[in-house]
Scaffold this active site. Structure first.
Site, PDB file in Angstrom:
ATOM      1  N   HIS A 110      -6.614  -9.509  -8.576  1.00  0.00           N
ATOM      2  CA  HIS A 110      -6.410  -9.717  -7.019  1.00  0.00           C
ATOM      3  C   HIS A 110      -7.718 -10.431  -6.205  1.00  0.00           C
ATOM      4  O   HIS A 110      -8.765  -9.764  -6.361  1.00  0.00           O
ATOM      5  CB  HIS A 110      -5.931  -8.320  -6.651  1.00  0.00           C
ATOM      6  N   LEU A 145       1.525  -0.896  -5.408  1.00  0.00           N
ATOM      7  CA  LEU A 145       1.299  -2.439  -5.095  1.00  0.00           C
ATOM      8  C   LEU A 145      -0.501  -2.438  -4.923  1.00  0.00           C
ATOM      9  O   LEU A 145      -0.924  -1.866  -3.964  1.00  0.00           O
ATOM     10  CB  LEU A 145       1.779  -3.184  -4.032  1.00  0.00           C
TER      11      LEU A 145
END
Ligand code: GAR
Length: 197
Positions: A110, A145
Site C-alpha cells: 500500500h 481494508l
C-alpha cells in the site's frame, strides 16, 4: 519452496520486482501464477514474457456480484496451489470470505505509511496534510481494508514542490525494494516488521 501467486490490476511494476527477486539465487519462493481482474493489465504480458502462467478474470461482467467474480478468480488461483498470495496493485476489494481462505498467507503493498491513509489518493492526502514524509507499507491482508499486521515499511521525504505524481514516483522506487525483501522474510517465517530508511 513456497509457491507464490500474484494478483495485479495494472502495469505490474511491483509484480516485476517480485518476479525478478524470485528469479535470483537462493530465494525461498517460486512464482506459479500472475492473475488480473483486467484482461488489459500491462503486467500480464510482462509476466507471460518471463514464462509465468497468467490468468485474467474480468470483473466487469459480474457487476455487483462480488462472490461470483471471486468464484471465477479462485479457479486459476486454486489450480496453481499457491502457499502465498501477493496483492501487487490489485485494485478490487476482496470479500471477507475470500480473505479468510488465505488468512495468514496473503500480503498487500500500500502506498502510504499505514495506519495513515488507507484507501485511495494516498499521496495527495499526505501532501494536503502537510506531512514531512511519506512511504509504503507491506501488510498482511485481513478483512478490514489496509489494516492487517504491518510486515514492513519504507519512508521517503516529501520535498518542496512535490506533486502527487512526483511523490508517487519516489515512493514506487521504495516499493520495489520493500516488497521483495518482505516476501523473502515472510516465506522464511519472519514476521517482525522490516523498517527500511
Ligand atoms: C503501487 O503504487 C501500489 O502500492 C498501489 O498501486 C500501485 C501499483 O503499481 N496499490 C494500491 O494503491 C492498493 N490499494 P504497479 O502495478 O506498477 O505495481
Amino acid at each position: 519452496m513456497k509457491r507464490v501467486a500474484i494478483l495485479i490490476s495494472g502495469g505490474g511494476s511491483n509484480m516485476l520486482a517480485l518476479l525478478r527477486d524470485m528469479a535470483s539465487g537462493g530465494h525461498p519462493c517460486v512464482p506459479v501464477l500472475v492473475a488480473s481482474n483486467d484482461p488489459k493489465a500491462g503486467g500480464l504480458a510482462k509476466a507471460a514474457a518471463l514464462g509465468i502462467p497468467t490468468a485474467a478474470v474480468d470483473h466487469r461482467p459480474f457487476g455487483r456480484d462480488r462472490a461470483g467474480f471471486e468464484a471465477a478468480l479462485l479457479q486459476p488461483i486454486l489450480a496453481a496451489e499457491p502457499d502465498i498470495l501477493c496483492l501487487a496493485g490489485f485494485m478490487r476489494i476482496l470479500t471477507p470470505e475470500f480473505i479468510r481462505r488465505f488468512e495468514g498467507r496473503m500480503l498487500n503493498i500500500h502506498p502510504s505509511l499505514l495506519p495513515k491513509y488507507p484507501g485511495l489518493h494516498t499521496h495527495q492526502r499526505a501532501l494536503e496534510a502537510g506531512d514531512a514524509e511519506a512511504g509504503c507499507t507491506v501488510h498482511e491482508v485481513t478483512a478490514e481494508l489496509d489494516a492487517g499486521p504491518v510486515l514492513g515499511q519504507a519512508r521517503v521525504p516529501i520535498l518542496p514542490g512535490d506533486t502527487a505524481e512526483s511523490l508517487a514516483a519516489r515512493v514506487l522506487v521504495q516499493e520495489h525494494r520493500l516488497y521483495p525483501a518482505v516476501l523473502r522474510r515472510f516465506a522464511e517465517g519472519q514476521t517482525v516488521p522490516l523498517m527500511l530508511a
